[in-house]
Every structure is written in structure tokens, then in C-alpha cells.
Design a protein around this motif. Structure first.
Motif, short mmCIF file in Angstrom:
data_model
loop_
_atom_site.label_atom_id
_atom_site.label_comp_id
_atom_site.label_asym_id
_atom_site.label_seq_id
_atom_site.Cartn_x
_atom_site.Cartn_y
_atom_site.Cartn_z
N UNK A 131 56.04 73.11 -16.42
CA UNK A 131 56.56 73.66 -17.67
C UNK A 131 57.41 72.64 -18.42
N UNK A 132 58.28 71.95 -17.67
CA UNK A 132 59.14 70.94 -18.31
C UNK A 132 58.30 69.73 -18.73
N UNK A 142 59.18 74.41 -21.62
CA UNK A 142 60.59 74.78 -21.54
C UNK A 142 61.43 73.50 -21.56
N UNK A 143 62.68 73.65 -21.96
CA UNK A 143 63.59 72.50 -21.99
C UNK A 143 64.11 72.21 -20.59
N UNK A 144 64.27 70.94 -20.31
CA UNK A 144 64.86 70.55 -19.03
C UNK A 144 66.36 70.81 -19.03
N UNK A 145 66.85 71.37 -17.93
CA UNK A 145 68.29 71.59 -17.78
C UNK A 145 68.86 70.84 -16.58
N UNK A 146 67.98 70.25 -15.76
CA UNK A 146 68.45 69.51 -14.60
C UNK A 146 69.23 68.25 -15.00
N UNK A 147 68.68 67.48 -15.95
CA UNK A 147 69.25 66.17 -16.26
C UNK A 147 70.73 66.23 -16.64
N UNK A 148 71.13 67.10 -17.56
CA UNK A 148 72.56 67.12 -17.91
C UNK A 148 73.46 67.53 -16.76
N UNK A 160 54.63 66.26 -13.47
CA UNK A 160 54.09 67.61 -13.25
C UNK A 160 54.04 67.91 -11.75
N UNK A 161 53.63 69.12 -11.43
CA UNK A 161 53.52 69.51 -10.02
C UNK A 161 52.25 68.93 -9.41
N UNK A 188 64.27 66.70 -8.36
CA UNK A 188 64.71 68.04 -8.72
C UNK A 188 63.52 68.96 -8.94
N UNK A 189 63.54 70.11 -8.28
CA UNK A 189 62.50 71.11 -8.45
C UNK A 189 61.38 70.99 -7.44
N UNK A 190 60.61 72.07 -7.32
CA UNK A 190 59.45 72.07 -6.44
C UNK A 190 59.77 72.07 -4.96
#
Length: 244
Positions: free
Chosen positions: A111-112, A117-123, A143-144, A167-169
Motif C-alpha cells: 500500500x505504501x 496510503x501515506x507512510x508513517x514509519x519514517x517520521x 513492496x511485499x 519496518x512492516x511485514x
């Protein structure tokens, strides 16, 4: 007694007041407490020593522990018992300095990556690393897809990252492939899963001496997670084990 209790990075200011003296951090870092030695010390009657928890992050001049004589006067033989315990431990309290490794961040998720959707992990990760004066060397998105995540990790290493965050997955859904990709990228001594909430699916491993962290989605939603327990220890140069 204060001198015997104080290891590297711990100091004190005298004279004692009301039978008590405080130990302070000489600089910002990770507080290390020899818990076994502290336990032995506190078994000695008429001596009290209380401290902050082992592995706490402490600031310069923070009080990390305090020792006191419980009655007004104690026998010299009792004091010597306490001194023996502290001296055998070569200081029960110490503070480790933090390193400042350049960090690389790989944010996974279809999605990112595709802009849905917007990424929120980086900040969030930027702020956590900034608190330790760590430079973020590079941020990548993938991507995944296992191969692209593997390539992303290697690109971060090639860019000079000495700390890698993926981050993620990290869950167990069919499209959560980050954990497998981390292993295929050459990360060794992988520890996946920790009895901490939030953060049960936190991952830790190393490529050589470079720590690689797998971050579950809870980092997005909670101020403190397993990451915040382990990051200070990792930046203090500690190798995390399953026992930890």
C-alpha cells in the motif's frame, strides 16, 4: 562506600548527608546494574542501597542510585562486608555510552510502495534515532516481495548503514515476507518474537557486527514498544540474546 559502588560513568558528590550519598551519571547513557551484587549487598543488615532499574536510559547528572546507613551508627565490620561485595563487583553501577551509527530504514508494504496510503514509519523512526543523535543515511521503500526486500537491505548496507531497520511485514499473514527476506539477506542469530506487548513480533539479528531490526506495525500506534527497550541497549554496543 560510594567510591566502591561507582563503576565507569558513575560519580558522586560528598560529603554524605543524613547518612546518605547519591550516585550520579557522568554522561548520558545506559545504566548497568550488577543485580546479583546489589542483592548480596542488600542482604547485609544496616546497609541500604536503592537504584533505578538495570538498562535504564539516564541523562548526565541523573541520580542512578543512593546508599545509606540505616541506623545512626554502624559497626566497621558491617561496613567492610558491604565494601567487599562492592569491590568484588568492581563497582555495582556503571553507565555505557551510546554509539551513533548511521542508520538505514527499509519500509515495506504494497500500500505504501504503490502510494495508496501515506507512510508513517519514517517520521517516527527518524525521531527515535534523532533522540540518540543517529544520522539516517538512507530510507527505501519496497513492496511485499521477498527479493526486493533482500535487495533493499543490501542497498542500505552498501550505502554505509551500520544499523538497519526493516519496518512492516513482521506478522504471519501470507503477504508478510519481511522476516524471510531478512534471513535471506544474510542476517544471522535471528531472534523473532518477544514476550513484550506491544512488540511481540519484534525481530533482532546481525550481519557481521551490524544490527538488523524487524519492526512490527505496533511501532506506528504506541509511543513505547519492544523497540524502545532494545534500541538503547543496541546503541550501547550490546548483543541481544534470547535470554535478554
Amino acid at each position: 562506600m560510594a567510591e566502591a559502588l561507582s563503576g565507569t560513568g558513575v560519580t558522586y558528590k560528598g560529603p554524605p548527608s543524613e547518612g546518605k550519598i547519591a550516585l550520579r551519571a557522568e554522561y548520558r547513557g545506559l545504566l548497568k546494574v550488577n543485580v546479583e551484587a546489589l542483592y548480596d549487598l542488600c542482604l547485609i543488615p544496616e546497609i541500604s542501597c536503592a537504584s533505578r532499574h538495570n538498562n535504564d536510559l539516564v541523562e548526565k547528572e541523573d541520580i542512578v542510585a543512593a546508599a545509606r546507613a540505616i541506623p545512626l551508627i554502624i559497626e566497621e565490620v558491617i561496613l567492610n562486608q558491604a565494601l567487599d561485595v562492592a569491590r568484588r563487583a568492581k563497582g555495582i553501577f556503571s553507565v555505557k555510552k551510546f554509539s551513533k551509527p548511521p542508520a538505514g530504514i527499509l519500509i515495506t508494504g504494497n500500500e505504501v510502495f504503490h502510494g495508496l496510503i501515506d507512510d508513517k514509519f519514517a517520521p517516527i523512526l527518524n525521531n527515535k534515532l534523532k533522540a540518540f543523535d543517529c544520522e539516517v543515511r538512507k530510507i527505501l521503500f519496497a513492496p511485499d516481495e521477498k527479493r526486493k526486500i533482500v535487495n533493499g537491505i543490501r542497498e542500505l548496507l552498501d550505502a554505509g548503514s551500520k544499523l538497519v531497520m526493516v519496518a512492516g511485514g513482521m506478522s504471519v499473514d501470507p503477504d508478510d515476507v519481511s522476516r524471510v527476506a531478512i534471513a535471506e539477506a544474510g542476517v544471522q542469530d535471528i531472534l523473532y518474537g518477544t514476550p513484550v506487548l506491544p512488540g511481540a513480533m519484534f525481530l533482532y539479528g546481525r550481519i557481521g557486527s551490524i544490527p538488523v531490526l524487524g519492526l512490527p506495525a505496533c511501532v506506528l500506534f504506541y509511543k513505547a514498544t519492544a523497540l524502545d527497550l532494545f534500541l538503547p541497549r543496541i546503541l550501547a554496543g550490546e548483543v541481544i540474546t534470547r535470554e535478554d
